[in-house]
Motif scaffolding. Structure first.
Motif, short mmCIF file in Angstrom:
data_model
loop_
_atom_site.label_atom_id
_atom_site.label_comp_id
_atom_site.label_asym_id
_atom_site.label_seq_id
_atom_site.Cartn_x
_atom_site.Cartn_y
_atom_site.Cartn_z
N LEU A 105 0.83 -1.21 0.00
CA LEU A 105 0.00 0.00 0.00
C LEU A 105 0.86 1.26 0.00
CD1 LEU A 105 -2.78 1.28 0.09
CD2 LEU A 105 -2.82 0.94 2.57
N LEU A 106 2.01 1.20 0.65
CA LEU A 106 2.94 2.32 0.68
C LEU A 106 4.13 2.04 -0.23
CD1 LEU A 106 3.10 3.21 4.50
CD2 LEU A 106 1.70 4.26 2.72
N THR A 107 4.63 3.08 -0.86
CA THR A 107 5.80 2.94 -1.71
C THR A 107 7.07 3.04 -0.87
OG1 THR A 107 5.94 5.33 -2.12
CG2 THR A 107 4.54 4.02 -3.60
N GLU A 108 8.17 2.65 -1.49
CA GLU A 108 9.45 2.75 -0.77
C GLU A 108 9.83 4.20 -0.54
OE1 GLU A 108 12.77 0.26 -1.29
OE2 GLU A 108 11.72 -1.18 -2.53
N ALA A 109 9.36 5.11 -1.41
CA ALA A 109 9.62 6.53 -1.20
C ALA A 109 8.99 7.01 0.11
CB ALA A 109 9.10 7.34 -2.39
N VAL A 110 7.76 6.57 0.37
CA VAL A 110 7.09 6.95 1.63
C VAL A 110 7.81 6.29 2.81
CG1 VAL A 110 4.95 6.79 2.96
CG2 VAL A 110 4.87 7.27 0.51
N PHE A 111 8.16 5.01 2.66
CA PHE A 111 8.85 4.30 3.74
C PHE A 111 10.17 5.00 4.08
CE2 PHE A 111 11.77 0.92 5.17
CZ PHE A 111 11.07 0.49 6.28
#
Length: 685
Positions: A360-366
């Motif tokens: 649901l979340l991208t690695e950019a958000v992580f």
């Protein structure tokens, strides 16, 4: 290193576990020495050991997944365990208001950020929930400053319950929607199931735990296992109703909160988590960080990173400001609430990890969340120290009407005479300790010293013959204590105790005699053994009902004329240090010098203002004839070490050398203790 060797290392779970243990042991102390949080070191170690580094650990192996998952739920369990329910009940309504404020404003901010950067509504809501919770990373600082009873602080602590539960519930719904399992009817059923589940966990585990602990008495091993079982049962139960297991872990922490209290079992639960599983989780997080992509995120998605960090800091400030308007808090209180609610560690990282795994979340958000954690975990404690110190000043200038129960360090009548227990186990140091106890007792107009010797009765380690030899040696130590006491004319009574736990034996003996003070000899606190297995001194600090003083005496106590007390704020704990130092000075006809240390950024005018307030307060508390030195310098350790060279004894607060509970274990030993050449005393109220 050849690929074949790497593959063998990665495939061997024992080797992976060994690498995790070695990293958890070595890395945090190294980073704390350069004044960075230990968890930052573990994240970087994960990056180094992971696929984008040396390639020694693979986050996709079953071993790493299992240990990381256990660390994740253990982290949330400790977060629930550390919430002060007593403080919450005392300020319930205000806590609810601040909880709603510091949850609603950040989640709206996060949703706006997500939508602005092109994320779907579901992902944007999850991003908002990441900003809504907070971790009480700076709580130990509030404890040290003596401001935990301030309403603004207790309100912030209580609000944690709502922010964390709310954020985790939003996470559960968002994951359910993402997997295509969402429907409004299903949501109603899930909320109903969650309500029933929460009641069963919160009230069922609480009642069952109290009954089990009552029946098992001092069986700490079984009680420890029961606590772990409660954690994993709650986590499994959450999964059965299709809720993330970290929700169950947090509720389990709240459920057993009252059961454990401040017991030794709670200490051991936190110790196991802090030493093993929680570090494994942070290392596992580091393994998931794609270093090239992380750098790319900082460069190409800098706007997203900046928006999340600034959005979190700004929304938490607005939430605190709203409560200030409603309840008319002072600015110092408002800014302290803001600083306490800034750190994003436990729930935020765990939820981001779940969101990334679910896709649901991208690695950019992580990666942005990782930056957020690094910034807020550093900024929050620094700001709490700054604003909380001002709260401590206000509290001391306007002391509360409600009196606190404390031992009177001033002259006491004979019927309230001082009782001191002295554990004796080292013949080389016991005579100085007994002499110091005698001086303290005599300065109070009378009392009694209790030399205590404990013979270990661990049946798993001692044969009958070895136990007899141990008991004989213990009696000889007591004989030496008798000889010293009689020689010095000290009113004393010997205590010989047989116990399989030395620390608990000391605490039980102190409780049985209703003593006012435990006076112990100093042990080196930063050894690998004490880090892994714990330390008798640390255990006594945690478990004792009375004041504890640990002393390293390099000369006869009567020669300790020049006494230094470093403090950095006007907190109740600092005042207790001064009172104890004056008690020693009264017994040795010495002089106390208070070293008031403040950051170099504070202006000269502000320094003089604080010094005047400090002097006036000491006079109000009848603390006369105390020299005061005010020094503004950023090198706190260097200032104390240089000053101590001109003194016979330095009195320090023990809380400055205790680990931060619940999040990550830190090194007990401070460079300060190893650099001081004079006698020293660690005081714990």
């Amino acid at each position: 290193m050849t690929e074949t060797v790497k593959e063998l290392i990665i495939a061997n779970p024992i080797v992976s576990f060994t690498i995790l243990l070695l990293t958890s042991l070595i890395v945090p102390p190294l980073f704390e020495k350069i004044k960075l949080p230990g968890l930052v070191g573990l994240l970087l170690a994960g990056v180094l050991l992971g696929p984008n580094g040396l390639g020694l650990l693979n986050p996709k192996t079953e071993t790493i997944k299992l240990l990381s998952d256990i660390g994740k739920i253990y982290l949330m369990f400790i977060a629930g365990l550390e919430i002060d329910l007593v403080a919450f009940r005392r300020t319930r309504n205000h806590s609810i208001t601040f909880g709603l404020s510091t949850f609603t404003v950040p989640i709206i901010t996060g949703i706006s950020i997500g939508l602005f950067f092109g994320f779907g509504l579901n992902a944007a809501i999850l991003i908002g929930s990441l900003l809504a919770s907070h971790t009480l990373l700076a709580y130990p600082i509030a404890q040290r400053l003596g401001i935990v009873r301030n309403e603004a602080v207790t309100v912030t602590i209580g609000a944690t319950i709502f922010t964390d539960i709310g954020a985790l519930l939003v996470l559960a719904v968002c994951i359910s929607i993402h997997r295509g399992e969402f429907s409004w009817w299903g949501l109603v059923l899930q909320i109903a199931a969650l309500g029933v589940y929460s009641v069963v966990v919160l009230f069922g585990l609480d009642s069952l735990g109290k009954e089990y602990f009552r029946r098992t008495g001092n069986e700490e091993g079984n009680q420890f296992l029961f606590t772990l079982l409660a954690l994993f049962l709650a986590s499994v139960g959450a999964q059965m109703i299709e809720i993330e297991n970290i929700v169950g872990a947090f509720l389990a922490g709240l459920a057993v909160n009252d059961v454990l209290g401040k017991s030794v079992v709670k200490e051991k639960v936190e110790f196991v988590g802090g030493v093993l599983f929680i570090p494994f989780f942070f290392i596992g997080m580091g393994l998931l960080i794609n270093l090239p992509l992380f750098i790319q995120t900082l460069l190409e998605d800098f706007g997203l990173v900046l928006a999340i960090v600034v959005g979190l800091c700004g929304s938490k400030f607005i939430a605190a400001f709203i409560v200030k308007i409603i309840y008319h808090y002072r600015w110092d209180e408002t800014l302290t609430m803001w600083s306490l609610s800034l750190p994003q560690v436990a729930a935020t990282l765990a939820a981001a990890f779940v969101g990334l795994e679910a896709g649901l979340l991208t690695e950019a958000v992580f990666n942005s969340v990782i930056v957020l954690m690094l910034v807020t975990s550093t900024l929050g404690p620094v700001l709490t120290q700054r604003f909380g110190s001002k709260l401590a000043v206000v509290k001391k200038i306007n002391p509360p009407v409600e009196p606190e129960l404390e031992f009177n360090f001033d002259s006491a009548p004979l019927e309230n005479s001082l009782k001191v227990i002295v554990p004796v186990y080292n013949p080389g140091t016991e005579s100085y300790l007994i002499e110091m106890a005698g001086l303290l007792v005599n300065s109070q107009g009378g009392g009694r010293v209790f030399p205590l010797a404990i013979a270990s009765s661990s049946s798993t380690l001692l044969t009958e013959r070895k136990f007899a030899d141990n008991l004989s040696r213990t009696r000889k130590v007591l004989d030496k204590a008798t000889e010293t006491s009689q020689k010095l004319g000290i009113n004393h009574k010997l205590i010989l105790r047989i116990d399989n736990d030395i620390a608990l034996g000391i605490c039980y003996a102190a409780r049985e005699r209703d003593v006012d003070l435990i006076l112990m000899g100093y042990q080196k606190l930063n050894t690998i053994r004490s880090r892994l297995l714990g330390n008798i001194i640390e255990q006594v600090f945690r478990s004792s009902h009375c004041k504890v003083v640990v002393m390293r005496l390099l000369s006869q106590p009567v020669t300790l004329k020049r006494i230094l007390v470093p403090i950095s704020d006007m907190s109740p704990e600092g005042l207790d240090l001064i009172k104890f130092a004056r008690l020693i000075a009264m017994s040795t006809q010495g002089v106390v010098t208070c070293l008031y240390h403040c950051p170099s950024a504070i202006s000269v005018a502000k320094q003089e203002e604080l010094k005047t307030e400090f002097v006036n307060y000491l006079l109000k508390d009848n603390l006369h004839e105390i020299n005061i030195e005010v020094i503004s310098n950023s090198d706190h350790v260097g200032v104390i070490v240089n000053m101590s060279q001109s003194f016979d004894l330095i009195v320090l607060s023990a809380s400055d050398f205790q680990p931060t509970p619940g999040i990550i274990v830190s090194d007990w030993g401070s460079p300060l203790l190893n650099q001081i050449d004079c006698s020293l005393a660690l005081f714990k109220k």
